[in-house]
Design a protein around this motif. Structure first.
Motif, short mmCIF file in Angstrom:
data_model
loop_
_atom_site.label_atom_id
_atom_site.label_comp_id
_atom_site.label_asym_id
_atom_site.label_seq_id
_atom_site.Cartn_x
_atom_site.Cartn_y
_atom_site.Cartn_z
N LEU A 55 13.58 -0.78 -14.34
CA LEU A 55 13.89 -0.11 -12.99
C LEU A 55 14.83 -0.81 -12.13
O LEU A 55 14.78 -2.33 -12.06
CB LEU A 55 12.51 0.26 -12.45
N ALA A 56 15.73 -0.15 -11.30
CA ALA A 56 16.41 -0.83 -10.36
C ALA A 56 15.41 -0.95 -9.37
O ALA A 56 14.27 -0.71 -9.27
CB ALA A 56 17.35 0.07 -9.81
N ALA A 57 15.72 -2.09 -8.26
CA ALA A 57 14.88 -2.55 -7.16
C ALA A 57 14.60 -1.44 -6.31
O ALA A 57 13.33 -1.48 -6.09
CB ALA A 57 15.69 -3.77 -6.45
N ASP A 58 15.40 -0.45 -6.16
CA ASP A 58 15.20 0.44 -5.04
C ASP A 58 14.21 1.37 -5.77
O ASP A 58 13.24 1.92 -5.13
CB ASP A 58 16.16 1.02 -4.56
N GLU A 59 14.15 1.69 -7.24
CA GLU A 59 13.41 2.61 -7.86
C GLU A 59 11.76 1.92 -8.07
O GLU A 59 10.99 2.72 -7.69
CB GLU A 59 13.72 2.74 -9.45
N ALA A 60 11.83 0.66 -8.21
CA ALA A 60 10.65 -0.02 -8.32
C ALA A 60 9.90 0.18 -7.00
O ALA A 60 8.61 0.49 -6.91
CB ALA A 60 10.83 -1.36 -8.77
N LEU A 61 10.69 -0.13 -6.09
CA LEU A 61 9.83 0.00 -4.74
C LEU A 61 9.48 1.49 -4.14
O LEU A 61 8.33 1.69 -3.95
CB LEU A 61 10.81 -0.50 -3.64
N ALA A 62 10.24 2.14 -4.71
CA ALA A 62 9.84 3.78 -4.35
C ALA A 62 8.79 4.31 -5.26
O ALA A 62 7.91 4.95 -4.76
CB ALA A 62 11.26 4.87 -4.59
N PHE A 63 8.63 3.76 -6.47
CA PHE A 63 7.65 4.27 -7.35
C PHE A 63 6.44 3.64 -6.72
O PHE A 63 5.28 4.26 -6.79
CB PHE A 63 7.93 3.66 -8.80
N ALA A 64 6.39 2.35 -6.25
CA ALA A 64 5.09 1.51 -5.93
C ALA A 64 4.58 2.56 -4.47
O ALA A 64 3.42 2.62 -4.44
CB ALA A 64 5.44 0.15 -5.46
N ARG A 65 5.69 2.88 -3.62
CA ARG A 65 5.12 3.32 -2.71
C ARG A 65 4.56 4.73 -2.80
O ARG A 65 3.53 5.08 -1.97
CB ARG A 65 6.55 3.52 -1.57
N GLN A 66 5.19 5.55 -3.68
CA GLN A 66 4.63 6.86 -4.31
C GLN A 66 3.18 6.78 -4.34
O GLN A 66 2.31 7.41 -4.37
CB GLN A 66 5.38 7.53 -5.15
N VAL A 67 3.12 5.78 -5.46
CA VAL A 67 1.59 5.53 -6.03
C VAL A 67 0.85 5.04 -5.07
O VAL A 67 -0.51 5.83 -4.85
CB VAL A 67 1.42 4.41 -7.31
N ILE A 68 0.98 4.15 -4.20
CA ILE A 68 0.08 3.85 -3.11
C ILE A 68 -0.03 4.83 -1.95
O ILE A 68 -1.36 5.21 -1.64
CB ILE A 68 0.75 2.71 -2.34
N LYS A 69 0.59 5.86 -1.79
CA LYS A 69 0.62 6.76 -0.89
C LYS A 69 -0.44 7.88 -1.47
O LYS A 69 -1.26 8.43 -0.88
CB LYS A 69 1.87 7.65 -0.61
#
Length: 303
Positions: A55-69
């Motif tokens: 995963l690119a850094a921005d993808e990893a962060l977006a995925f993490a934020r989605q799961v947390i949300k």
């Protein structure tokens, strides 16, 4: 926040992809809800089985934020932040904690060869993420090639009060759990949560040795939840009988190299994710392998 009393089953989440390799947002939400319905007491993302390095850094962060949300505070979310350098580790850790993660998980790099190097690395990692961030030691020598003895793990725990959990994936490793629990019971080290991986291959025995649960990603997580609960209720025979019914597929899923492809295929067949796509490089299942998986699933679901 993640604490040393964490227990139960923290399901390791794969990263769902669409057929063209993009992160599948709809499947991510559906997967999270399926794991919570199965009884997960926590979720872990961006680990080795989450294809985090792809995963690119921005993808990893977006995925993490989605799961947390999507979780919306119902259970803790642990995020893998292992990285080649401390700058990347620090940056991702800070952002996911700001987003609502309960803690982070750190695996040692394969360059560490001595006990002193391992202990020093984790001291530097804690400095990078911040001493107030709860974190998990990922002990997975079969993949990292870094061997941590119980004494080394105890040194890391004692030097870092923010270390609250060991993700135990050594194999063979049952005696390591026993050694750590005896040490904490004797007051020789601080007690931390121990959750076990390796696809749950030895889960009933790990629980009986003193583990608090599992942190792994078997495609039938409800089995892991039920086994943990049955052991905690003192129903040893029932726990082992249930586990043994799933063991052929558990074993099939733990094959090196192909295991994630197997797991994603089963999750797709169960309607939890839309496709079993892995990002390249990654294996493709042969028709013979698919037929074997289908047979294993049929046996489980018939029983």
């Amino acid at each position: 926040m993640l604490t040393s009393s964490a227990a139960g089953v923290y399901v390791i989440c794969p990263t769902p992809f669409e057929g063209d390799g993009r992160v599948d947002v709809a499947s991510t939400d559906r997967m999270v809800e399926a794991y919570l319905k199965a009884g997960a007491t926590g979720l872990t993302i961006l680990g080795i089985m989450g294809e985090a390095p792809k995963l690119a850094a921005d993808e990893a962060l977006a995925f993490a934020r989605q799961v947390i949300k999507t979780v919306a505070g119902r259970v803790p979310v642990v995020v893998g932040v292992s990285a080649a350098g401390f700058a990347a580790m620090s940056g991702l850790s800070s952002k996911v904690m700001d987003a609502g993660a309960a803690g982070v998980m750190i695996a040692p790099p394969s360059t560490l060869k001595t006990d002193g190097q391992i202990v020093s690395y984790y001291a530097d990692a804690v400095e990078a993420i911040g001493a107030d961030v709860p974190w998990v030691i990922q002990d997975y020598p079969l993949t990292t090639n870094v061997v941590m003895t119980p004494k080394v793990i105890m040194r890391i725990i004692e030097q870092s009060p923010s270390c609250v959990m060991l993700k135990h994936e050594d194999w063979p490793g049952l005696d390591k759990i026993t050694a750590l629990r005896r040490a904490s019971d004797a007051g020789q080290t601080r007690r931390v949560s121990i959750l076990c991986g390796n696809g749950g291959m030895f889960l009933p025995f790990e629980m009986e040795r003193g583990a608090d649960g599992a942190m792994t990603g078997y495609a039938y997580p409800e089995m892991l939840v039920d086994v943990v609960n049955l052991i905690n209720q003192g129903k040893r025979t029932e726990a082992h009988d249930l586990f043994d019914r799933h063991l052929p597929l558990v074993r099939y899923e733990t094959q090196p190299g192909v295991g994630l492809a197997v797991r994603k295929y089963v999750l797709k067949r169960r309607g939890i994710i839309a496709t079993d796509t892995l990002r390249k490089p990654g294996p493709k299942l042969s028709p013979e392998t698919i037929a074997e998986i289908e047979w294993l699933m049929e046996r489980i679901e018939r029983a």
